[in-house]
Design a protein around this motif. Structure first.
Motif, mmCIF file in Angstrom:
data_model
loop_
_atom_site.group_PDB
_atom_site.id
_atom_site.type_symbol
_atom_site.label_atom_id
_atom_site.label_comp_id
_atom_site.label_asym_id
_atom_site.label_seq_id
_atom_site.Cartn_x
_atom_site.Cartn_y
_atom_site.Cartn_z
ATOM 1 N N GLU A 189 -4.070 -0.485 -10.443
ATOM 2 C CA GLU A 189 -4.768 0.055 -9.275
ATOM 3 C C GLU A 189 -5.187 1.512 -9.468
ATOM 4 O OE1 GLU A 189 -5.739 -1.636 -6.503
ATOM 5 O OE2 GLU A 189 -5.092 -3.414 -7.616
ATOM 6 N N GLY A 229 0.779 -1.240 0.000
ATOM 7 C CA GLY A 229 0.000 0.000 0.000
ATOM 8 C C GLY A 229 0.805 1.281 0.000
ATOM 9 N N PHE A 268 -3.350 4.337 -10.124
ATOM 10 C CA PHE A 268 -2.547 5.417 -9.559
ATOM 11 C C PHE A 268 -2.093 6.412 -10.630
ATOM 12 C CE2 PHE A 268 -1.675 1.881 -6.497
ATOM 13 C CZ PHE A 268 -2.421 2.414 -5.456
ATOM 14 N N LYS A 292 -1.375 10.004 -1.690
ATOM 15 C CA LYS A 292 -2.269 10.764 -0.812
ATOM 16 C C LYS A 292 -1.529 11.928 -0.165
ATOM 17 C CE LYS A 292 -5.750 7.363 0.623
ATOM 18 N NZ LYS A 292 -6.199 6.475 1.743
ATOM 19 N N ASP A 313 -0.414 4.124 -2.601
ATOM 20 C CA ASP A 313 -1.609 4.871 -2.210
ATOM 21 C C ASP A 313 -1.281 5.915 -1.152
ATOM 22 O OD1 ASP A 313 -4.461 5.410 -2.198
ATOM 23 O OD2 ASP A 313 -4.530 4.391 -0.271
#
Length: 338
Positions: free
Chosen positions: A190, A142, A192, A149, A145
Motif C-alpha cells: 500500500e 486503515g 506506506f 498521517k 494510513d
C-alpha cells in the motif's frame, strides 16, 4: 440501570449521550469510592460483565461515538479503555465478534481535536496489546494510513507535545507489523514504507524531536527488513531504490548526531539488518565515505569499527558486532576485504 443507559445512547440527543456515557465510565471506576476499594473493585467488575454480556453493546457505545460532539467521543473512548482495564481479554473478544467496532475505532483517528485523537491513540495501544487477531484487523481497517498521517501532521506542525504523539503512533504501527506477515505485506504493497523513509533524513539544524523521529523510523525499518526470509527480502527490495543505506549511514556520520548515542546505536542495528546477506547493500556500504572533523575523508565502515573499539558503551559494541555479522554473511569478498 446499565440497560437504561445503553438505550439512551440509541437516541439522538447530544447532552443525553454525554451524560449516559460519563455515567457508564463512572460505573466502571475501580477507585470509587476510595474508602471502600474492595467494594469498588467488585462493582466495577460486575458492571463490566454486564456491559460485555452481549458483544452488540460495544456497538451501541461506538454508535454513539458517531456523534461529532467532542465530549461524547471522549467519554466513549474512556468507557472502552475502562472496559479494557477491568477485563482486557473479554473486551477484545467482544470486539472480535463485532469487527465493525474495530473499524469505528480507527475512524475516530480522523478527529483533528487533540483531546479525542490522543485518547483514541491510547485506546488503540491497549486494544491491540497481546492480540494478533485484533492487530491484523486494525491493520486492514486503515490504521496504518491514519497513524502515518498523524505522524506527518505532527512533524509539519512542530507543536509541543508532538514527541509523545509521534512515539505512540510508531509504537502502534510497530505492534501491528509484528502481528503477521499479512500486515507487513499490506504495509509494503500500500506504499506506506516510502512515506516513512524520508523521516530518516535529518534537516540541517535538527531538533531533539527530529532525532527521536529518525530513531523511531530506523527501528520500524529494522523490524521490516530484519531476517533472511522472503518477507524481509521483499521489504529490502521495496526500500532499495530510495537510497536508504546512504540515509542510515548519514545518521552515523553526521557530526550533529555524535551526542545522541541512542540514535547511532539504532542506526547501526538497522544498517546491520539492511546489509545482511544482500550484496548490493554491502557494496554500497563498502563504497560509502564520510568526512570527519579536520576535513579527513575516509571509508565509513573502518571508521565505524574504530569508533566502537574506542567506546566503552556495550550497546554500541553489540550493534557494531551485528553490523559485522551482517556485512560478512554470505559475502566472501567482504570477509576478505576486512
Amino acid at each position: 440501570g446499565i440497560g437504561v443507559l445503553l438505550n439512551l445512547l440509541r437516541g439522538e440527543d447530544t447532552d443525553t449521550h454525554r451524560d449516559a456515557l460519563e455515567t457508564l465510565v463512572n460505573l466502571l471506576d475501580r477507585d470509587v469510592p476510595k474508602e471502600q476499594p474492595e467494594a469498588a473493585q467488585v462493582a466495577a467488575t460486575h458492571n463490566c460483565g454486564v456491559l460485555l454480556s452481549h458483544p452488540e453493546k460495544i456497538g451501541v457505545i461506538l454508535g454513539a461515538a458517531e456523534n461529532s460532539d467532542m465530549y461524547v467521543r471522549y467519554h466513549a473512548t474512556q468507557l472502552l479503555m475502562r472496559l479494557l482495564s477491568v477485563a482486557a481479554a473479554r473486551t477484545q473478544e467482544a470486539m472480535l465478534e463485532q469487527p465493525a467496532t474495530v473499524a469505528a475505532v480507527v475512524k475516530l483517528l480522523e478527529d483533528k481535536r487533540e483531546i479525542v485523537r490522543n485518547e483514541v491513540l491510547l485506546l488503540l495501544a491497549q486494544l491491540s496489546a497481546h492480540n494478533a487477531s485484533l492487530q491484523t484487523i486494525l491493520a486492514f481497517q486503515g490504521a496504518f494510513d491514519q497513524l502515518i498521517k498523524i505522524i506527518e501532521g505532527e512533524l509539519q506542525s512542530g507543536e509541543s507535545g508532538a514527541a509523545a504523539v509521534v512515539n505512540d503512533c510508531f509504537a502502534i504501527v510497530s505492534s501491528l507489523l509484528s502481528s503477521s506477515a499479512a500486515a507487513r505485506r499490506l504495509f509494503r504493497e500500500e506504499g506506506f514504507l516510502p512515506r516513512v523513509l524520508p523521516m530518516l533524513r535529518l534537516p540541517p539544524a535538527h531538533s531533539r524531536e527530529h532525532a527521536r523521529t529518525a530513531r523511531l523510523a530506523c527501528a520500524l525499518l529494522a523490524l521490516l527488513v530484519k531476517g533472511m526470509d522472503a518477507d524481509a527480502a521483499e521489504a529490502q527490495e521495496a526500500a532499495a531504490g530510495s537510497g536508504v543505506v546512504a540515509d542510515v549511514v548519514a545518521l552515523l556520520t553526521d557530526p550533529a548526531t555524535a551526542t545522541d548515542p541512542a540514535l547511532r546505536v539504532q542506526a547501526l542495528a538497522t544498517l546491520a539488518a539492511l546489509v545482511r546477506g544482500r550484496q548490493s547493500a554491502c557494496a554500497e556500504l563498502a563504497a560509502a565515505r564520510a568526512t570527519r572533523k579536520g576535513g579527513i575523508d575516509e571509508p565509513v565502515l573502518p571508521r565505524l569499527l574504530l569508533v566502537a573499539l574506542r567506546s566503552a558503551a556495550a550497546p554500541l559494541h553489540h550493534s557494531t558486532a551485528s553490523l559485522l555479522v551482517g556485512y560478512c554473511h554470505l559475502n566472501p569478498s567482504a570477509q576478505l576485504a576486512l
